[in-house]
Design a protein around this motif. Structure first.
Motif, PDB file in Angstrom:
ATOM      1  N   LYS A  31      -0.751   9.171  -8.269  1.00  0.00           N
ATOM      2  CA  LYS A  31      -1.807   9.614  -9.183  1.00  0.00           C
ATOM      3  C   LYS A  31      -1.789   9.024 -10.524  1.00  0.00           C
ATOM      4  N   THR A  32      -2.631   8.393 -10.971  1.00  0.00           N
ATOM      5  CA  THR A  32      -2.743   8.129 -12.382  1.00  0.00           C
ATOM      6  C   THR A  32      -3.701   9.018 -13.087  1.00  0.00           C
ATOM      7  N   LYS A  33      -4.452   8.430 -14.352  1.00  0.00           N
ATOM      8  CA  LYS A  33      -5.054   9.247 -15.071  1.00  0.00           C
ATOM      9  C   LYS A  33      -6.585   9.209 -14.348  1.00  0.00           C
ATOM     10  N   GLN A  34      -6.939   8.283 -13.625  1.00  0.00           N
ATOM     11  CA  GLN A  34      -8.304   8.099 -13.084  1.00  0.00           C
ATOM     12  C   GLN A  34      -8.176   7.690 -11.695  1.00  0.00           C
ATOM     13  N   ALA A  35      -7.206   7.008 -11.449  1.00  0.00           N
ATOM     14  CA  ALA A  35      -7.109   6.687  -9.865  1.00  0.00           C
ATOM     15  C   ALA A  35      -5.850   7.379  -9.036  1.00  0.00           C
ATOM     16  N   ILE A  36      -5.965   6.870  -7.765  1.00  0.00           N
ATOM     17  CA  ILE A  36      -4.962   7.249  -6.977  1.00  0.00           C
ATOM     18  C   ILE A  36      -4.291   5.900  -6.064  1.00  0.00           C
ATOM     19  N   LEU A  37      -3.195   5.407  -6.155  1.00  0.00           N
ATOM     20  CA  LEU A  37      -2.535   4.364  -5.697  1.00  0.00           C
ATOM     21  C   LEU A  37      -2.075   4.789  -4.138  1.00  0.00           C
ATOM     22  N   VAL A  38      -2.420   3.985  -3.239  1.00  0.00           N
ATOM     23  CA  VAL A  38      -2.219   4.365  -1.661  1.00  0.00           C
ATOM     24  C   VAL A  38      -1.574   3.159  -1.251  1.00  0.00           C
ATOM     25  N   ALA A  39      -0.135   3.092  -0.924  1.00  0.00           N
ATOM     26  CA  ALA A  39       0.563   1.935  -0.584  1.00  0.00           C
ATOM     27  C   ALA A  39       1.325   2.334   0.615  1.00  0.00           C
ATOM     28  N   GLU A  40       1.268   1.387   1.752  1.00  0.00           N
ATOM     29  CA  GLU A  40       1.953   1.900   2.937  1.00  0.00           C
ATOM     30  C   GLU A  40       3.000   0.636   2.766  1.00  0.00           C
ATOM     31  N   TYR A  41       4.277   0.759   3.496  1.00  0.00           N
ATOM     32  CA  TYR A  41       5.105  -0.128   3.831  1.00  0.00           C
ATOM     33  C   TYR A  41       5.427   0.172   5.413  1.00  0.00           C
ATOM     34  N   THR A  42       6.023  -1.037   5.790  1.00  0.00           N
ATOM     35  CA  THR A  42       6.317  -1.192   7.216  1.00  0.00           C
ATOM     36  C   THR A  42       7.809  -1.591   7.599  1.00  0.00           C
ATOM     37  N   ALA A  43       8.690  -0.935   8.387  1.00  0.00           N
ATOM     38  CA  ALA A  43      10.120  -1.743   8.681  1.00  0.00           C
ATOM     39  C   ALA A  43      10.014  -3.189   8.839  1.00  0.00           C
ATOM     40  N   PRO A  44      10.964  -3.690   8.303  1.00  0.00           N
ATOM     41  CA  PRO A  44      12.087  -3.086   7.825  1.00  0.00           C
ATOM     42  C   PRO A  44      12.246  -2.703   6.388  1.00  0.00           C
ATOM     43  N   LEU A  45      11.176  -2.893   5.795  1.00  0.00           N
ATOM     44  CA  LEU A  45      11.118  -2.078   4.240  1.00  0.00           C
ATOM     45  C   LEU A  45      11.207  -0.610   4.385  1.00  0.00           C
ATOM     46  N   GLN A  46      11.692  -0.268   3.535  1.00  0.00           N
ATOM     47  CA  GLN A  46      12.228   1.225   3.121  1.00  0.00           C
ATOM     48  C   GLN A  46      11.359   1.948   1.930  1.00  0.00           C
ATOM     49  N   SER A  47      11.263   2.947   1.865  1.00  0.00           N
ATOM     50  CA  SER A  47      10.779   3.863   0.784  1.00  0.00           C
ATOM     51  C   SER A  47      11.290   3.404  -0.763  1.00  0.00           C
TER      52      SER A  47
END
Length: 147
Positions: free
Chosen positions: A112-128
């Motif tokens: 969450k930012t001041k006015q927006a919300i960033l939603v980002a998905e990753y798929t394996a082999p990427l990790q958090s």
């Protein structure tokens, strides 16, 4: 820079995010990566998650039709892991339960930012640990310019 450029360049273009969207805190999608669609219900769930973090911690969220379980949530960031439905059979008792998707390891970071919300998905082999800093860095920038 346009909202779409933030998604295309800063998030997906980083190579550490597979799919992404920017949602306004008052509703509506400002930008999204190609083929990534958050339903109105999912957008509202993301927005409302920040109003009651205990609910998202207990129930998780659906993003683009996929169920995600909450790993951690605080007033700024929500970390999710994709879940699967697992069927356990014990003798004559059948139990349906939610479980971690240990094979894929896919997840999402929501910030969450001041006015927006960033939603980002990753798929394996990427990790958090690879994906989340990219999302957090963009959020820091947007906050610094009052977005």
């Amino acid at each position: 820079m346009s909202w779409q450029a933030y998604v295309d360049t800063n998030l997906v273009g980083s190579g550490k995010v597979t799919k992404a969207a920017i949602v306004g805190q008052q509703g509506g999608v400002w930008a999204t990566s190609g083929g990534y669609t958050l339903s109105t219900e999912e957008q509202n769930a993301v927005i409302n998650a920040y109003k009651d973090l205990s609910k998202v911690q207990a129930s998780g969220l659906r993003l683009a039709g996929q169920k995600f379980f909450c790993l951690n949530a605080d007033p700024r960031s929500i970390y999710l892991k994709k879940g699967v439905r697992v069927l356990f059979i014990f003798s004559f008792l059948v139990v349906m339960t939610d479980a971690w998707d240990a094979v894929q390891g896919d997840g999402a970071t929501i910030v969450k930012t001041k006015q927006a919300i960033l939603v980002a998905e990753y798929t394996a082999p990427l990790q958090s640990g690879e994906s989340a800093p990219v999302v957090e860095k963009l959020a820091d920038y947007l906050i610094s310019v009052n977005y």
